[in-house]
Design an enzyme around this catalytic site. Structure first.
Site, PDB file in Angstrom:
ATOM      1  N   GLN A 162      36.499 -17.352  49.344  1.00  0.00           N
ATOM      2  CA  GLN A 162      35.723 -16.859  48.200  1.00  0.00           C
ATOM      3  C   GLN A 162      34.947 -17.972  47.547  1.00  0.00           C
ATOM      4  O   GLN A 162      35.115 -19.157  47.864  1.00  0.00           O
ATOM      5  CB  GLN A 162      36.674 -16.212  47.186  1.00  0.00           C
ATOM      6  CG  GLN A 162      37.766 -17.161  46.699  1.00  0.00           C
ATOM      7  CD  GLN A 162      38.831 -16.459  45.883  1.00  0.00           C
ATOM      8  OE1 GLN A 162      38.958 -16.745  44.692  1.00  0.00           O
ATOM      9  NE2 GLN A 162      39.600 -15.570  46.509  1.00  0.00           N
ATOM     10  N   HIS A 213      32.930 -18.810  43.435  1.00  0.00           N
ATOM     11  CA  HIS A 213      32.595 -18.400  42.076  1.00  0.00           C
ATOM     12  C   HIS A 213      31.243 -19.002  41.705  1.00  0.00           C
ATOM     13  O   HIS A 213      30.961 -20.156  42.042  1.00  0.00           O
ATOM     14  CB  HIS A 213      33.654 -18.871  41.082  1.00  0.00           C
ATOM     15  CG  HIS A 213      35.057 -18.584  41.531  1.00  0.00           C
ATOM     16  ND1 HIS A 213      35.530 -17.306  41.727  1.00  0.00           N
ATOM     17  CD2 HIS A 213      36.077 -19.411  41.839  1.00  0.00           C
ATOM     18  CE1 HIS A 213      36.789 -17.361  42.120  1.00  0.00           C
ATOM     19  NE2 HIS A 213      37.142 -18.628  42.197  1.00  0.00           N
ATOM     20  N   GLU A 262      37.098 -24.367  38.215  1.00  0.00           N
ATOM     21  CA  GLU A 262      38.551 -24.288  38.102  1.00  0.00           C
ATOM     22  C   GLU A 262      39.210 -25.539  38.665  1.00  0.00           C
ATOM     23  O   GLU A 262      38.552 -26.394  39.265  1.00  0.00           O
ATOM     24  CB  GLU A 262      39.080 -23.043  38.815  1.00  0.00           C
ATOM     25  CG  GLU A 262      38.761 -22.998  40.295  1.00  0.00           C
ATOM     26  CD  GLU A 262      39.094 -21.644  40.920  1.00  0.00           C
ATOM     27  OE1 GLU A 262      39.925 -20.909  40.377  1.00  0.00           O
ATOM     28  OE2 GLU A 262      38.521 -21.334  41.988  1.00  0.00           O
ATOM     29  N   HIS A 294      36.154 -21.635  49.030  1.00  0.00           N
ATOM     30  CA  HIS A 294      37.556 -22.063  49.067  1.00  0.00           C
ATOM     31  C   HIS A 294      38.500 -20.901  49.338  1.00  0.00           C
ATOM     32  O   HIS A 294      38.142 -19.728  49.211  1.00  0.00           O
ATOM     33  CB  HIS A 294      37.942 -22.721  47.734  1.00  0.00           C
ATOM     34  CG  HIS A 294      37.907 -21.770  46.566  1.00  0.00           C
ATOM     35  ND1 HIS A 294      36.759 -21.503  45.868  1.00  0.00           N
ATOM     36  CD2 HIS A 294      38.885 -21.026  45.970  1.00  0.00           C
ATOM     37  CE1 HIS A 294      37.008 -20.642  44.895  1.00  0.00           C
ATOM     38  NE2 HIS A 294      38.297 -20.335  44.930  1.00  0.00           N
ATOM     39  N   ARG A 319      34.151 -12.497  47.397  1.00  0.00           N
ATOM     40  CA  ARG A 319      34.894 -12.668  48.648  1.00  0.00           C
ATOM     41  C   ARG A 319      33.937 -12.576  49.833  1.00  0.00           C
ATOM     42  O   ARG A 319      33.089 -11.687  49.893  1.00  0.00           O
ATOM     43  CB  ARG A 319      35.979 -11.589  48.778  1.00  0.00           C
ATOM     44  CG  ARG A 319      37.158 -11.769  47.857  1.00  0.00           C
ATOM     45  CD  ARG A 319      38.276 -10.782  48.186  1.00  0.00           C
ATOM     46  NE  ARG A 319      37.885  -9.409  47.906  1.00  0.00           N
ATOM     47  CZ  ARG A 319      38.089  -8.794  46.746  1.00  0.00           C
ATOM     48  NH1 ARG A 319      38.675  -9.432  45.740  1.00  0.00           N
ATOM     49  NH2 ARG A 319      37.703  -7.545  46.572  1.00  0.00           N
TER      50      ARG A 319
END
Length: 312
Positions: A103, A105, A123, A181, A201
């Site tokens: 996936q 972001h 993150e 990742h 995804r």
């Protein structure tokens, strides 16, 4: 009504049954899960429209984090800026019994371009436990580009193109937005992230969800979001405290190991999240004392100066 100052806040965990989850959130951290389902995540501090942390005890019991942000913003956040009108970070514990989907972001620019409620998400992970041979997938191997990536997706053969590392307990991993990742099976970790649940995804290992259907993929959005130059562990700045961890524009994420005769002083000014991943600890202030057991998390408002000590 008595105008009470904010004190450290414990929240009810938001538990997420997921097809790749396991039972470590119950076994290791004693989270109140249903034994019949695999649980992948425990959201400890969250302020999103459909996922609201709620205070479990004290004078603020029942308050949502969203309400506290609106009504006690200065006390709670101090110098900490909001992210798109919400508490700026989300903190969770993750039990990856199986490998998560591959996936990405989006960053702020791409999230704004894609619209539809998309939010940026940088993150970082702290590895709590790692089974031998467990892996993290971070970007594509050297020499693999966007065209190779698209062809591999069409052929259902993406796995061979992914860059992998084998993490160990105590490792910190930084994932700036745009990093392709996946968390491999056999890992228990803590995650800090910008307050966002926007995930695109691209590959889910041909797995079925808990309802027996394939989960939706987001190929077009992902292709716009992926930074194809990121592979392996992205570099990051270290905390100014000198403790192990990660410092970036969105958060500081660090580990404090405390012995029986040591303490950590938490100065006021910014909101802080404290999670006990091993042993037990106690937070003490002028009029506050709160104990953290293994797996418990506490949000310390910016107005509070506290000391953290280990407990036997």
């Amino acid at each position: 009504m008595i105008n009470r100052s904010l004190s450290p806040l414990k929240f009810e965990p938001i538990l997420k049954p997921l097809p790749w989850g396991g039972n470590k959130l119950k076994q290791i951290f004693d989270k109140p899960v249903r034994d019949s389902l695999p649980y992948g995540e425990s959201w400890e501090v969250a302020d999103l429209p459909d996922d609201q942390s709620r205070v479990t005890q004290g004078p603020w019991s029942g308050y949502s984090l969203e309400r506290l942000v609106k009504e006690r913003k200065e006390e709670l956040l101090g110098e900490t800026p909001l992210l798109m009108d919400r508490f700026p970070v989300l903190f969770k514990l993750i039990d990856a019994e199986q490998t998560l989907s591959v996936q990405v972001h989006p960053d702020e620019k791409i999230a704004e371009k894609l619209g539809g409620g998309a939010r940026p998400k940088t993150e970082a992970w702290y590895i709590i436990q790692a089974d031998p041979g467990s892996k993290l997938y971070l970007g594509l191997k050297e020499g693999v580009g966007k065209t190779d990536f698209q062809h591999a997706l069409e052929a259902g053969a993406l796995q061979d193109l992914l860059y992998t590392i084998e993490p160990k307990p105590g490792d910190f991993i930084f994932l700036p937005s745009g990093t392709l990742h996946a968390i491999g099976g056999g890992l228990l970790l803590a995650e800090i992230q910008q307050a966002s649940d926007t995930t695109y995804r691209v590959y889910d290992w041909n797995r079925l969800d808990l309802n027996g259907t394939r989960r939706k993929l987001h190929i077009e959005e992902a292709l716009q979001s992926i930074h194809f130059d990121i592979r392996g562990k992205p570099p990051h700045a270290s905390p100014l405290s000198g403790r192990p961890g990660i410092r970036c524009d969105s958060f500081v994420f660090e580990r404090a190991g405390l012995g029986p005769d040591s303490q950590l002083v938490l100065d006021p000014g910014r909101a802080r999240i404290v999670c006990c991943v091993d042993g037990a600890g106690r937070l003490d202030g002028l009029s506050t004392s709160i104990t953290l057991r293994k797996g418990e998390t506490c949000l310390v408002p910016a107005c509070e100066a506290l000391s953290l000590t280990a407990q036997p």
